[in-house]
Design an enzyme around this catalytic site. Structure first.
Site, PDB file in Angstrom:
ATOM      1  N   LYS A  94     -17.239 -13.134  13.504  1.00  0.00           N
ATOM      2  CA  LYS A  94     -16.064 -14.027  14.232  1.00  0.00           C
ATOM      3  C   LYS A  94     -16.541 -15.358  13.366  1.00  0.00           C
ATOM      4  O   LYS A  94     -15.307 -15.657  13.046  1.00  0.00           O
ATOM      5  CB  LYS A  94     -17.279 -14.624  15.226  1.00  0.00           C
ATOM      6  N   THR A  95     -17.502 -16.415  12.512  1.00  0.00           N
ATOM      7  CA  THR A  95     -17.618 -17.272  12.199  1.00  0.00           C
ATOM      8  C   THR A  95     -16.153 -17.437  10.449  1.00  0.00           C
ATOM      9  O   THR A  95     -15.936 -18.414  10.655  1.00  0.00           O
ATOM     10  CB  THR A  95     -18.592 -18.156  11.729  1.00  0.00           C
ATOM     11  N   ASP A 134     -15.332 -22.188  20.370  1.00  0.00           N
ATOM     12  CA  ASP A 134     -15.864 -21.321  19.759  1.00  0.00           C
ATOM     13  C   ASP A 134     -16.682 -20.699  20.314  1.00  0.00           C
ATOM     14  O   ASP A 134     -16.733 -21.046  21.989  1.00  0.00           O
ATOM     15  CB  ASP A 134     -16.397 -21.790  18.364  1.00  0.00           C
ATOM     16  N   GLU A 135     -17.421 -18.815  20.570  1.00  0.00           N
ATOM     17  CA  GLU A 135     -18.855 -18.919  22.157  1.00  0.00           C
ATOM     18  C   GLU A 135     -18.044 -19.487  23.135  1.00  0.00           C
ATOM     19  O   GLU A 135     -18.513 -19.540  24.165  1.00  0.00           O
ATOM     20  CB  GLU A 135     -20.147 -19.674  22.126  1.00  0.00           C
ATOM     21  N   GLN A 157     -21.494 -10.726  25.127  1.00  0.00           N
ATOM     22  CA  GLN A 157     -22.995 -11.625  25.149  1.00  0.00           C
ATOM     23  C   GLN A 157     -22.882 -13.038  25.900  1.00  0.00           C
ATOM     24  O   GLN A 157     -23.652 -14.281  25.167  1.00  0.00           O
ATOM     25  CB  GLN A 157     -23.103 -11.854  24.144  1.00  0.00           C
ATOM     26  N   ARG A 214     -29.695  -7.594  17.188  1.00  0.00           N
ATOM     27  CA  ARG A 214     -29.985  -8.422  16.487  1.00  0.00           C
ATOM     28  C   ARG A 214     -30.600  -7.441  16.023  1.00  0.00           C
ATOM     29  O   ARG A 214     -30.753  -8.172  13.873  1.00  0.00           O
ATOM     30  CB  ARG A 214     -30.694  -9.275  16.704  1.00  0.00           C
TER      31      ARG A 214
END
Length: 681
Positions: A33-34, A211-212, A242, A588
């Site tokens: 994503k980043t 973002d997010e 998420q 994770r």
């Protein structure tokens, strides 16, 4: 730039090269994503778009800093860097330029949470400060001004909170102070009231990225709409699977309904996962597919099959923590770095048995984003009470709890008592229990004297009960002291009450196993268990699932996979959010994932037989009947809006034919409303 774009997969490249119009980048866990959004920012600048026309909003300074560095490393010396900051930093910069339009000076000072609580305490000492602070924050994030809050409030407590809110806000204005919520609320207010300003700001920031996005709340959504007043070049990046912060105001509808809010929205799904093996993703994909409120995507591993997900089954939490400690020791002995290992739990109270198991095995750990079990305020309070009962001359413990729960005994009164006791060479307890009433009443107010008298009587009754029976003492301890009731009134009260239940349950269990154990023996035992100072070396990480968001570990353990613990059940349970937490926990893990379940555990202070978590079945890891529940879409704690009664908070959800009945608190006025007549805020 072409070389940089060639490093992206086709979906990442499609998202990075989209320029005009709204776009939702649905980025699965570990999908780069980043990398995608920083490349998109660099791509925009490489086309000659002025950095001053871009605005990228994040939730943390760390994320903003990392993205800025990565974007700037891809382009040749921009004249000046693009604005990349948190929502609140943007609000601060905006208000510095424009707050004068509200009749305020631009040399305002931003206060932090502690400052906020101190101001509230000056206004009112009766209501729990944390509760008032939380409600004021809720008002502001719902765009409710003091006058509206007062008009809506009907119950005495909420009338009082609304009045405190008004006085608090007047104090901020008089002293030219701004709190964190004001940074967004006042920015929104300015953009709403001034059309020319709104248009000029929207014309300046023609390319906006967030973002997010799944973590945004109602106020942030409304602010974004104002910033997009003259264009729709809004790129939002997030993962509906998420979205795990509903309890603090995040609204999953913002991401689920984004394509309907903006015409011609392009949706790009990033489904290639570069973190986890196929076996881990298979379990995570199967689990999350049971959710109905999602846009839908399936993670595809780029790392190969990997080891099957392992399940540890134990009789109780002590066996569980010993098993996990042994497995961790084997990993470390085989050459795995401790920093690559983590243990997660849904409920903070579960850290107690885990911490003790790691201590027994001599494994160093760091508790990420939290406080060690025996260092939590509520546990320290309970221990302080037990220490006074075991040794009434323990002045340190006595001072800690003399006004907890609140008894109207302030610092000045405590200082007077301490001075008088010192002069008589007596402990605080001795002084207060032995000094004649005539002498004490000169030192204390009538109210403080009555409170202290009750306090001393309660301690004496508990001491007498302890002499008869330790178990009987434990049964009446909290009802006499009232710690659970005190902490239940705070915004994070449920978590604190669960911690106290875990502690009381531990005490009962130790007494049952060792009937001859004294209170002193118990206190000495927990002192030894909670001391990790002697353990050195590199540390593994232990943390709640919420704290693990955004992190990754080569070897991961998740404990507490039982009904009522994960998923957490009870009033206001949102099963879909619980499932998203399970999905976050699983994703994770990079190479190995171990899920742990036990047959019995302390629950609400008592040992209880438990059922295995439905998530183990839903993830295809255990055979069993699936628990299919109909989602109401509403849970306890949700903010909702009614066209007549305004904004309120859901207190209860129950079935009513084909609909759901919601008990809603509209600023102190409680009403039963059918869910079809309200909408989420």
């Amino acid at each position: 730039m072409d070389k940089i774009l060639d490093q992206l997969n086709p979906e990442q490249r499609e998202a990075a090269c989209h320029i005009d119009g709204p776009i939702l980048i649905l980025a699965g866990a570990g999908s780069g994503k980043t990398k995608t959004i920083t490349t998109r920012l660099a791509y925009l600048l490489s086309l000659g778009i002025d950095p001053a026309n871009t605005l990228t909003l994040t939730f943390t300074n760390k994320a903003a800093s990392e993205m800025r560095e990565r974007a700037l490393s891809m382009i040749d010396n921009p004249v000046y860097p693009p604005l990349l900051c948190t929502f609140h930093k943007f609000g601060l910069l905006f208000l510095k330029f424009h707050i004068e339009k509200l009749g305020r000076k631009n040399d305002f000072v931003v206060i932090d949470t502690d400052d906020k609580k101190r101001i509230i305490k000056q206004i009112d000492k009766e209501l729990p400060t944390a509760l008032v602070a939380s409600e004021i924050s809720r008002y502001k994030n719902s765009l409710i001004h003091p006058a509206q809050a007062i008009a809506q409030a009907e119950q005495p407590q909420y009338k009082k909170i609304a009045a405190i809110y008004q006085t608090y806000q007047e104090y901020l204005v008089e002293n030219n102070l701004v709190d964190f919520d004001d940074l967004l609320m006042l920015t929104h207010e300015l953009l709403e009231m001034d059309e020319d300003l709104r248009k000029s700001v929207s014309d300046r920031y023609r390319y906006i990225m967030v973002d997010e996005y799944q973590d945004t709340n109602e106020l942030q959504l409304q602010l974004l709409k104002k910033l997009c007043d003259s264009h729709t070049n809004l790129c939002v990046v997030g993962d509906d699977d998420q979205s795990i912060y509903g309890w603090r105001g995040a609204n999953i509808k913002n991401i689920l309904e984004f394509p309907n809010m903006f015409d011609d929205t392009k949706v790009v799904k990033l489904e290639h996962n570069y973190r986890s093996t196929e076996e881990i993703l298979k379990a995570a994909n199967l689990l999350i597919q049971h959710n109905r409120s999602r846009l839908g995507k399936t993670l595809i591993s780029t790392k190969g099959k990997g080891k099957p997900v392992e399940i540890f089954q134990s009789s109780d939490e002590n066996e569980e923590s010993d098993k996990i400690a042994r497995a961790i020791k084997q990993l470390i002995d085989s050459g795995v770095a401790a920093g690559e290992i983590a243990v997660l739990y849904r409920i903070n109270a579960l850290s107690r048995s885990l911490e003790e198991g790691l201590n027994r095995a001599g494994i160093a750990y760091q508790l990420v984003g939290g406080v060690r079990f025996y260092e939590r305020a509520e546990i320290k309070d309970a221990i302080s009470y037990l220490r006074i009962i075991a040794n009434s001359h323990d002045d340190f413990s006595f001072k800690r709890v003399i006004n907890r729960p609140k008894r109207g005994i302030g610092k000045a009164t405590i200082d007077k008592i301490e001075k008088a006791a010192y002069e008589k060479h007596l402990s605080l307890y001795q002084f207060l229990s032995e000094t004649p009433k005539t002498e004490l009443s000169k030192l204390l107010s009538k109210k403080a004297y009555a409170s202290i008298n009750r306090f001393i009587n309660d301690l004496e009754i508990l001491q007498e009960t302890l002499e008869r029976s330790t178990m009987e003492f434990m049964e009446m301890f909290d009802s006499a002291i009232g710690l659970k009731a005190h902490y239940a009134s705070l915004p994070d009260g449920m978590e604190r009450v669960l911690n106290l239940d875990e502690f009381y349950g531990l005490f009962r269990d130790m007494i049952k196993k060792n009937p001859d154990m004294s209170l002193d023996g118990f206190l000495n035992e927990i002192s030894l268990q909670s001391d990790q100072d002697q353990i050195k070396g590199e540390q593994i990480s232990i943390m709640s699932v919420h704290a693990s968001k955004g992190l990754e570990f080569t070897h991961l353990f998740v404990i507490g996979m039982e009904e009522e613990f994960f998923p957490l059940l009870g009033d206001g349970c949102d099963m879909e959010e619980e499932r998203r937490l399970g999905y976050v926990a699983m994703t994770r893990a990079k190479e190995t994932l171990t899920l742990s379940t036990v047959q019995s555990r302390f629950h609400k202070g008592r040992r209880k037989q438990l059922e295995k978590s439905r998530f183990l079945t839903e993830a295809g890891l255990l055979q069993g009947a699936l628990s299919i529940e109909k989602s109401t879409g509403y849970k306890k704690g949700d903010l909702v809006k009614h066209k007549l009664f305004g904004i309120g908070r859901v207190l209860e959800v129950s079935r009513a034919g084909r609909d759901y009945k919601l008990k809603i608190n509209f600023g102190g006025n409680r009403r039963d409303i059918l869910s079809s007549f309200v909408e989420k805020v």
